[in-house]
Design a protein around this motif. Sequence first.
Motif, short mmCIF file in Angstrom:
data_model
loop_
_atom_site.label_atom_id
_atom_site.label_comp_id
_atom_site.label_asym_id
_atom_site.label_seq_id
_atom_site.Cartn_x
_atom_site.Cartn_y
_atom_site.Cartn_z
N SER A 4 0.85 -1.20 0.00
CA SER A 4 0.00 0.00 0.00
C SER A 4 0.88 1.24 0.00
CB SER A 4 -0.95 -0.02 1.20
OG SER A 4 -0.21 -0.15 2.39
N TYR A 5 2.04 1.11 -0.62
CA TYR A 5 2.97 2.22 -0.78
C TYR A 5 3.64 2.08 -2.16
CZ TYR A 5 6.12 -1.50 0.58
OH TYR A 5 6.77 -2.70 0.65
N CYS A 6 4.21 3.13 -2.63
CA CYS A 6 4.82 3.16 -3.95
C CYS A 6 6.06 2.27 -3.98
CB CYS A 6 5.17 4.59 -4.32
SG CYS A 6 5.80 4.78 -5.98
N ILE A 7 6.04 1.26 -4.87
CA ILE A 7 7.16 0.35 -5.04
C ILE A 7 8.09 0.94 -6.11
CG2 ILE A 7 7.80 -1.97 -5.79
CD1 ILE A 7 5.09 -2.91 -4.77
N PRO A 8 9.41 0.83 -5.95
CA PRO A 8 10.32 1.38 -6.95
C PRO A 8 10.04 0.82 -8.35
CG PRO A 8 11.54 0.74 -5.00
CD PRO A 8 10.14 0.24 -4.83
N HIS A 9 10.04 1.70 -9.35
CA HIS A 9 9.81 1.24 -10.72
C HIS A 9 10.97 0.36 -11.17
CE1 HIS A 9 12.64 3.82 -12.96
NE2 HIS A 9 12.41 4.71 -12.01
N SER A 10 10.71 -0.42 -12.19
CA SER A 10 11.69 -1.35 -12.75
C SER A 10 12.09 -2.45 -11.77
CB SER A 10 12.93 -0.62 -13.28
OG SER A 10 12.55 0.26 -14.33
N THR A 11 11.17 -2.83 -10.88
CA THR A 11 11.36 -4.00 -10.02
C THR A 11 10.30 -5.03 -10.40
OG1 THR A 11 10.01 -3.02 -8.28
CG2 THR A 11 12.37 -2.68 -8.12
N CYS A 12 10.27 -6.17 -9.77
CA CYS A 12 9.31 -7.24 -10.06
C CYS A 12 9.37 -7.67 -11.53
CB CYS A 12 7.89 -6.85 -9.67
SG CYS A 12 7.65 -6.76 -7.89
N ASN A 13 10.55 -7.59 -12.12
CA ASN A 13 10.76 -8.00 -13.52
C ASN A 13 9.87 -7.25 -14.52
OD1 ASN A 13 12.76 -9.93 -12.94
ND2 ASN A 13 11.17 -11.33 -12.24
N THR A 14 9.64 -5.97 -14.26
CA THR A 14 8.85 -5.15 -15.18
C THR A 14 9.27 -3.69 -15.05
OG1 THR A 14 6.61 -4.70 -15.96
CG2 THR A 14 6.94 -4.73 -13.57
N GLU A 15 8.82 -2.87 -15.97
CA GLU A 15 9.12 -1.44 -15.91
C GLU A 15 8.16 -0.71 -14.98
OE1 GLU A 15 9.03 -0.06 -19.93
OE2 GLU A 15 10.82 -1.17 -20.48
N MET A 16 6.84 -0.99 -15.13
CA MET A 16 5.82 -0.31 -14.33
C MET A 16 5.28 -1.27 -13.28
SD MET A 16 3.89 1.82 -17.35
CE MET A 16 3.04 2.96 -16.26
N VAL A 17 5.46 -0.92 -12.01
CA VAL A 17 5.14 -1.81 -10.89
C VAL A 17 3.85 -1.36 -10.21
CG1 VAL A 17 6.00 -2.78 -8.75
CG2 VAL A 17 7.60 -2.20 -10.58
#
Length: 111
Positions: A4-17
């Motif tokens: 429920s908080y902003c996750i860093p972009h380019s994580t979780c094997n994708t660009e938009m998280v």
Amino acid sequence: MMASYCIPHSTCNTEMVGWVSGAHPTAAYELVTRTACMHYTSGCCQTNYPVEIRNCSGFYVYKLQPTGSNQRYCGVNAVTVCDSRQEKFLAVLPLVYHSSVPVPRALKYLL
């Protein structure tokens, strides 16, 4: 559960998280509608989708929308199914959900 908080972009094997903007439901079997935000370089909620979240008394179940090719929902915990009111809800965490990922055979009866 989904963050429920902003996750860093380019994580979780994708660009938009994807992450959930707003609180998860607290009462057992409570259903809430929230916004799933997609974090990318220009902001924490560059793109968003509606998401329904049900508290299934010990775990959460998410009804997620299909995403674009460079977007994924991301989080922690386990895969679970809850269908308390004949509604179709699918928890897909910690797996990363993307509309191109096949649904496990055991869960297809809900779709």
